[in-house]
Design a protein around this motif. Sequence first.
Motif, mmCIF file in Angstrom:
data_model
loop_
_atom_site.group_PDB
_atom_site.id
_atom_site.type_symbol
_atom_site.label_atom_id
_atom_site.label_comp_id
_atom_site.label_asym_id
_atom_site.label_seq_id
_atom_site.Cartn_x
_atom_site.Cartn_y
_atom_site.Cartn_z
ATOM 1 N N ARG A 200 99.299 -7.370 -36.413
ATOM 2 C CA ARG A 200 99.391 -5.597 -36.028
ATOM 3 C C ARG A 200 100.119 -5.384 -35.115
ATOM 4 O O ARG A 200 100.955 -4.309 -35.075
ATOM 5 C CB ARG A 200 97.926 -5.292 -35.704
ATOM 6 N N LYS A 201 100.351 -5.889 -33.918
ATOM 7 C CA LYS A 201 100.862 -5.468 -32.451
ATOM 8 C C LYS A 201 102.423 -5.625 -32.827
ATOM 9 O O LYS A 201 103.154 -4.866 -32.462
ATOM 10 C CB LYS A 201 100.529 -6.512 -31.363
ATOM 11 N N VAL A 202 102.862 -6.832 -33.138
ATOM 12 C CA VAL A 202 104.398 -6.959 -33.308
ATOM 13 C C VAL A 202 105.088 -7.513 -34.583
ATOM 14 O O VAL A 202 106.399 -7.409 -34.249
ATOM 15 C CB VAL A 202 104.764 -7.947 -32.143
ATOM 16 N N ALA A 203 104.303 -7.786 -35.538
ATOM 17 C CA ALA A 203 105.137 -8.250 -36.713
ATOM 18 C C ALA A 203 105.690 -7.047 -37.477
ATOM 19 O O ALA A 203 105.302 -5.843 -37.391
ATOM 20 C CB ALA A 203 104.153 -8.974 -37.728
ATOM 21 N N HIS A 204 106.976 -7.418 -38.154
ATOM 22 C CA HIS A 204 107.665 -6.585 -38.791
ATOM 23 C C HIS A 204 106.924 -6.589 -40.291
ATOM 24 O O HIS A 204 106.718 -5.687 -40.932
ATOM 25 C CB HIS A 204 108.775 -6.726 -38.944
ATOM 26 N N ARG A 205 106.967 -7.852 -40.687
ATOM 27 C CA ARG A 205 106.416 -8.185 -42.032
ATOM 28 C C ARG A 205 105.361 -9.218 -41.904
ATOM 29 O O ARG A 205 105.056 -9.861 -41.209
ATOM 30 C CB ARG A 205 107.562 -8.665 -42.832
ATOM 31 N N VAL A 206 104.568 -9.219 -42.997
ATOM 32 C CA VAL A 206 103.660 -10.330 -43.066
ATOM 33 C C VAL A 206 103.794 -11.064 -44.344
ATOM 34 O O VAL A 206 103.739 -10.316 -45.636
ATOM 35 C CB VAL A 206 101.996 -9.737 -42.945
ATOM 36 N N VAL A 207 103.723 -12.445 -44.441
ATOM 37 C CA VAL A 207 103.825 -13.077 -45.817
ATOM 38 C C VAL A 207 102.341 -13.655 -45.664
ATOM 39 O O VAL A 207 101.885 -14.391 -44.986
ATOM 40 C CB VAL A 207 104.931 -14.171 -45.597
ATOM 41 N N PHE A 208 102.108 -13.604 -47.121
ATOM 42 C CA PHE A 208 100.616 -14.258 -47.335
ATOM 43 C C PHE A 208 100.883 -15.339 -48.414
ATOM 44 O O PHE A 208 101.598 -15.112 -49.447
ATOM 45 C CB PHE A 208 99.648 -13.343 -48.016
ATOM 46 N N MET A 209 100.563 -16.678 -48.177
ATOM 47 C CA MET A 209 100.704 -17.681 -48.910
ATOM 48 C C MET A 209 99.380 -18.171 -49.651
ATOM 49 O O MET A 209 98.398 -18.161 -49.052
ATOM 50 C CB MET A 209 101.380 -18.852 -48.307
ATOM 51 N N ASP A 210 99.492 -18.710 -50.653
ATOM 52 C CA ASP A 210 98.245 -19.332 -51.360
ATOM 53 C C ASP A 210 98.683 -20.540 -52.165
ATOM 54 O O ASP A 210 99.718 -20.321 -53.126
ATOM 55 C CB ASP A 210 97.528 -18.219 -52.103
ATOM 56 N N GLN A 211 98.384 -21.705 -52.139
ATOM 57 C CA GLN A 211 98.559 -22.661 -53.252
ATOM 58 C C GLN A 211 99.916 -22.968 -53.078
ATOM 59 O O GLN A 211 100.682 -23.038 -54.258
ATOM 60 C CB GLN A 211 97.870 -22.517 -54.589
ATOM 61 N N GLY A 212 100.644 -22.886 -52.019
ATOM 62 C CA GLY A 212 102.025 -23.188 -52.090
ATOM 63 C C GLY A 212 103.286 -22.160 -52.387
ATOM 64 O O GLY A 212 104.153 -22.172 -52.276
ATOM 65 N N ALA A 213 102.612 -20.994 -52.918
ATOM 66 C CA ALA A 213 103.571 -19.818 -53.144
ATOM 67 C C ALA A 213 103.259 -18.681 -52.211
ATOM 68 O O ALA A 213 102.452 -18.553 -51.632
ATOM 69 C CB ALA A 213 103.118 -19.466 -54.731
ATOM 70 N N ILE A 214 104.618 -18.034 -52.269
ATOM 71 C CA ILE A 214 104.219 -16.628 -51.470
ATOM 72 C C ILE A 214 103.836 -15.684 -52.579
ATOM 73 O O ILE A 214 104.555 -15.274 -53.284
ATOM 74 C CB ILE A 214 105.585 -16.348 -50.972
ATOM 75 N N VAL A 215 102.621 -15.230 -52.107
ATOM 76 C CA VAL A 215 101.840 -14.247 -52.935
ATOM 77 C C VAL A 215 102.345 -12.730 -52.501
ATOM 78 O O VAL A 215 102.276 -11.934 -53.330
ATOM 79 C CB VAL A 215 100.363 -14.469 -52.867
ATOM 80 N N GLU A 216 102.319 -12.610 -51.267
ATOM 81 C CA GLU A 216 102.628 -11.280 -50.844
ATOM 82 C C GLU A 216 103.416 -11.417 -49.686
ATOM 83 O O GLU A 216 103.571 -12.237 -48.646
ATOM 84 C CB GLU A 216 101.404 -10.621 -50.305
#
Lengths: 242, 219
Positions: A200-216
Amino acid sequence: MITLSHVSKWYGSFRVLDDCSMAIAKGEVVVICGPSGSGKSTLIKCINGLEPFSKGHITVDGISVGDKSTNLPKLRSRIGMVFQNFELFPHMTATDNIVLAQQKVLNRDRATARAKSEELLARMGLSEHAQKYPSQLSGGQQQRVAIARALAMDPIAMLFDEPTSALDPEMITEVLDVMVQLALDGMTMAVVTHEMGFARKVAHRVVFMDQGAIVEDAPKEEFFGTPRSERAQLFLSKILQH
Amino acid sequence: MFSVFDVAVLQRALPFLWNGMRLTLQLTTMAVAGGLALGLVLAVMRLSSVRPLTWLVAAYVNFLRSMPLILVIFWFYTLVPKIIGRSVSGFDSVLIAFIMFEAAYYSEIIRAGISSLRRDQISAALALGLTRIQAMRYVVLPQAIRNMIPVLLTQSIVMFQDTSLVYVVGLRDFLTSADIVASRDNRPIEMYLTVALVFLIICFSASRLVNKLRRRYAL
């Protein structure tokens, strides 16, 4: 600065990474999160070639990581990496941990390397611990020495592999503070972490992964507002409850 | 009492025994040094990712570890001169036998010491831009050596005792020298007791040292 396109990796028939693509621009801070076993750590270890990948391309500063002709040690020396369990060299003092690669890889003379080490330890608030061995330092102190060791190489980007998950709660802050400062100074960072406060403080982007794939893969505001995928929503609701 | 244990016999034999001990010590130190060097090379080969190399070393190690040392000594005593086509001194052939034999044991100890390090220690070294060889030299080996020093020393103590086997090729080591005096002067009690005592003192103090090192260097 860092691009991954269609990266896949198998352990035998088990797919660890599934067609992952993303890019990290210069000065950008990207937080990678997801349930354990989702391939986050493997993904960032692919970026500096510590983990080989089966398919796809990764480039760092225009240099292809998977290319056989690439001088991997040279490329790695330009990318800092921080590990979950610190991985300081236990037979060396904090200073020698920071000096070693400066001398052996960058061919700096000992005086220059030590000066750099002193400067970084001071920045980490660890000046009085310069001559201590890792076993004499707390987890939080060890991790800050590890960050200093990576920074001593003047990296163009920093990779963090769950840098606070082996730490006691009271030490997490001291490490996160250092990382926040680094982000504010404009360092390019890829951070695998569950510390959503940091994101929240410093990220520009958040990547969410599940089961080896980039979901978001979304700008921070969007991710914390309403993640598009159900799995990311579920994950967030679980880790933000506490 | 003097008729049972004649100190004068011992005193007269001392220079002769000392010569034997010198040979024993010389053989031990040279075999330990050579065995360690070859053992390190073998261990690194076995840990490499080159399949034929690892198989070759595994075969070598398993083969030699299945052989009685005395047989290996016999082999080299008869084989080496035939292979190189000229005669070789007993000492040289025995030295080669010990080095090749001990290297099989040392390489396993070294391999275990290296494998016991967390894999991420190597990753951390590589991530800093060190080459594999540099990572080995500055990060892995210094730690692995601390872990293996006690075991290596123990193996070397065993090897020190085993040097008495050179008896079979007619070399005059410590035990053989004592044996010669024992039959020449017909004083077996003095000689064999002395040999036992000397071995006891050397090996016991060495294993005390091992325990001390084990405690000090436990990481």
